[in-house]
Design a protein around this motif. Structure first.
Motif, PDB file in Angstrom:
ATOM      1  N   TYR A  78     -11.437  -8.302  12.114  1.00 47.40           N
ATOM      2  CA  TYR A  78     -12.550  -9.135  12.552  1.00 47.40           C
ATOM      3  C   TYR A  78     -12.668 -10.330  11.619  1.00 47.40           C
ATOM      4  N   CYS A  79     -12.906 -11.494  12.193  1.00 48.46           N
ATOM      5  CA  CYS A  79     -13.006 -12.730  11.426  1.00 48.46           C
ATOM      6  C   CYS A  79     -14.190 -12.658  10.470  1.00 48.46           C
ATOM      7  N   VAL A  80     -13.950 -13.018   9.205  1.00 46.08           N
ATOM      8  CA  VAL A  80     -15.019 -12.980   8.212  1.00 46.08           C
ATOM      9  C   VAL A  80     -16.000 -14.134   8.388  1.00 46.08           C
ATOM     10  N   THR A  81     -15.627 -15.124   9.181  1.00 40.29           N
ATOM     11  CA  THR A  81     -16.512 -16.265   9.410  1.00 40.29           C
ATOM     12  C   THR A  81     -17.403 -16.065  10.629  1.00 40.29           C
ATOM     13  N   CYS A  82     -16.786 -15.790  11.770  1.00 44.36           N
ATOM     14  CA  CYS A  82     -17.568 -15.706  13.017  1.00 44.36           C
ATOM     15  C   CYS A  82     -17.770 -14.283  13.517  1.00 44.36           C
ATOM     16  N   ARG A  85     -13.108 -10.734  17.053  1.00 48.69           N
ATOM     17  CA  ARG A  85     -11.871  -9.980  16.841  1.00 48.69           C
ATOM     18  C   ARG A  85     -10.722 -10.958  16.647  1.00 48.69           C
ATOM     19  N   ILE A  86      -9.877 -10.706  15.651  1.00 51.58           N
ATOM     20  CA  ILE A  86      -8.672 -11.504  15.420  1.00 51.58           C
ATOM     21  C   ILE A  86      -7.602 -10.991  16.380  1.00 51.58           C
ATOM     22  N   SER A  87      -6.900 -11.901  17.031  1.00 50.87           N
ATOM     23  CA  SER A  87      -5.909 -11.486  18.030  1.00 50.87           C
ATOM     24  C   SER A  87      -4.791 -10.669  17.385  1.00 50.87           C
ATOM     25  N   GLU A  88      -4.255  -9.753  18.169  1.00 51.25           N
ATOM     26  CA  GLU A  88      -3.143  -8.915  17.716  1.00 51.25           C
ATOM     27  C   GLU A  88      -1.944  -9.777  17.333  1.00 51.25           C
ATOM     28  N   GLU A  89      -1.703 -10.834  18.100  1.00 53.02           N
ATOM     29  CA  GLU A  89      -0.576 -11.718  17.817  1.00 53.02           C
ATOM     30  C   GLU A  89      -0.737 -12.356  16.437  1.00 53.02           C
ATOM     31  N   ARG A  90      -1.962 -12.794  16.124  1.00 56.14           N
ATOM     32  CA  ARG A  90      -2.219 -13.417  14.824  1.00 56.14           C
ATOM     33  C   ARG A  90      -2.041 -12.397  13.698  1.00 56.14           C
ATOM     34  N   LEU A  91      -2.538 -11.187  13.904  1.00 55.95           N
ATOM     35  CA  LEU A  91      -2.390 -10.143  12.889  1.00 55.95           C
ATOM     36  C   LEU A  91      -0.926  -9.740  12.720  1.00 55.95           C
ATOM     37  N   ASP A  92      -0.153  -9.820  13.790  1.00 57.18           N
ATOM     38  CA  ASP A  92       1.277  -9.537  13.678  1.00 57.18           C
ATOM     39  C   ASP A  92       1.953 -10.549  12.752  1.00 57.18           C
ATOM     40  N   LEU A  93       1.551 -11.813  12.865  1.00 57.42           N
ATOM     41  CA  LEU A  93       2.142 -12.874  12.049  1.00 57.42           C
ATOM     42  C   LEU A  93       1.558 -12.920  10.641  1.00 57.42           C
ATOM     43  N   LEU A  94       0.251 -12.687  10.535  1.00 60.56           N
ATOM     44  CA  LEU A  94      -0.464 -12.803   9.265  1.00 60.56           C
ATOM     45  C   LEU A  94      -1.357 -11.578   9.063  1.00 60.56           C
ATOM     46  N   PRO A  95      -0.771 -10.446   8.718  1.00 63.23           N
ATOM     47  CA  PRO A  95      -1.566  -9.209   8.667  1.00 63.23           C
ATOM     48  C   PRO A  95      -2.711  -9.235   7.661  1.00 63.23           C
ATOM     49  N   ALA A  96      -2.668 -10.121   6.673  1.00 64.74           N
ATOM     50  CA  ALA A  96      -3.745 -10.172   5.678  1.00 64.74           C
ATOM     51  C   ALA A  96      -4.805 -11.217   6.009  1.00 64.74           C
ATOM     52  N   THR A  97      -4.650 -11.922   7.120  1.00 61.67           N
ATOM     53  CA  THR A  97      -5.581 -13.008   7.420  1.00 61.67           C
ATOM     54  C   THR A  97      -7.005 -12.509   7.627  1.00 61.67           C
ATOM     55  N   PRO A  98      -7.973 -13.219   7.044  1.00 59.90           N
ATOM     56  CA  PRO A  98      -9.370 -12.851   7.269  1.00 59.90           C
ATOM     57  C   PRO A  98     -10.007 -13.683   8.386  1.00 59.90           C
ATOM     58  N   PHE A  99      -9.233 -14.594   8.993  1.00 57.90           N
ATOM     59  CA  PHE A  99      -9.797 -15.534   9.960  1.00 57.90           C
ATOM     60  C   PHE A  99      -9.149 -15.430  11.334  1.00 57.90           C
ATOM     61  N   CYS A 100      -9.966 -15.636  12.360  1.00 63.59           N
ATOM     62  CA  CYS A 100      -9.423 -15.804  13.707  1.00 63.59           C
ATOM     63  C   CYS A 100      -8.787 -17.195  13.790  1.00 63.59           C
ATOM     64  N   LYS A 101      -8.106 -17.451  14.860  1.00 62.62           N
ATOM     65  CA  LYS A 101      -7.411 -18.737  15.020  1.00 62.62           C
ATOM     66  C   LYS A 101      -8.398 -19.906  14.951  1.00 62.62           C
ATOM     67  N   ASN A 102      -9.557 -19.754  15.536  1.00 58.65           N
ATOM     68  CA  ASN A 102     -10.531 -20.852  15.581  1.00 58.65           C
ATOM     69  C   ASN A 102     -11.170 -21.148  14.221  1.00 58.65           C
ATOM     70  N   CYS A 103     -11.292 -20.154  13.364  1.00 56.43           N
ATOM     71  CA  CYS A 103     -11.948 -20.346  12.071  1.00 56.43           C
ATOM     72  C   CYS A 103     -10.960 -20.572  10.917  1.00 56.43           C
ATOM     73  N   ALA A 104      -9.677 -20.454  11.192  1.00 53.69           N
ATOM     74  CA  ALA A 104      -8.672 -20.615  10.139  1.00 53.69           C
ATOM     75  C   ALA A 104      -8.725 -22.028   9.571  1.00 53.69           C
ATOM     76  N   PRO A 105      -8.586 -22.151   8.247  1.00 49.19           N
ATOM     77  CA  PRO A 105      -8.559 -23.488   7.647  1.00 49.19           C
ATOM     78  C   PRO A 105      -7.462 -24.337   8.285  1.00 49.19           C
ATOM     79  N   GLY A 106      -7.785 -25.576   8.523  1.00 54.42           N
ATOM     80  CA  GLY A 106      -6.813 -26.481   9.137  1.00 54.42           C
ATOM     81  C   GLY A 106      -6.953 -26.591  10.626  1.00 54.42           C
ATOM     82  N   ASN A 107      -7.837 -25.793  11.220  1.00 54.69           N
ATOM     83  CA  ASN A 107      -8.050 -25.877  12.674  1.00 54.69           C
ATOM     84  C   ASN A 107      -9.239 -26.707  13.006  1.00 54.69           C
TER      85      ASN A 107
END
Length: 107
Positions: A78-82, A85-107
């Motif tokens: 789960y996104c620590v910002t909003c 749920r973080i997408s499975e695809e994103r977790l597959d690529l970045l298993p340690a990510t604390p952000f969903c695609k929309n809240c990730a820095p640089g978006n």
């Protein structure tokens, strides 16, 4: 779709790999004691690269430790910002990510 147990195993394996890399970097940095000026200059350049690798590994280790803590607390995936749920695809690529695609820095 990976289970939390599979993701945890992936994070723990990466953590072990990074700790080993940091150990090798530290050993390499400690081994430099050349007296020749040219060798010392070359070693210094190498040391800077090794130090950068060590910093990157430490940063990634902090992310992994935070992800493992979120797993323990039932908040992993789960996104620590909003809170979405973080997408499975994103977790597959970045298993340690604390952000969903929309809240990730640089978006």
């Amino acid at each position: 779709m990976k289970s939390d147990a599979e993701r945890k195993a992936q994070l723990l394996a990466r953590q072990a790999e990074l700790l080993e890399r940091m150990k090798k970097v530290d050993n390499e940095l400690d081994s430099h004691d050349s007296k020749d000026w040219e060798e010392m200059a070359t070693e210094r350049e190498t040391d800077e690269v090794l130090e950068d690798l060590g910093h990157a590994a430490r940063d990634e280790l902090r992310m992994i430790e935070a992800a493992l803590k979120r797993m323990e607390e039932g908040e992993y995936g789960y996104c620590v910002t909003c809170g979405d749920r973080i997408s499975e695809e994103r977790l597959d690529l970045l298993p340690a990510t604390p952000f969903c695609k929309n809240c990730a820095p640089g978006n």
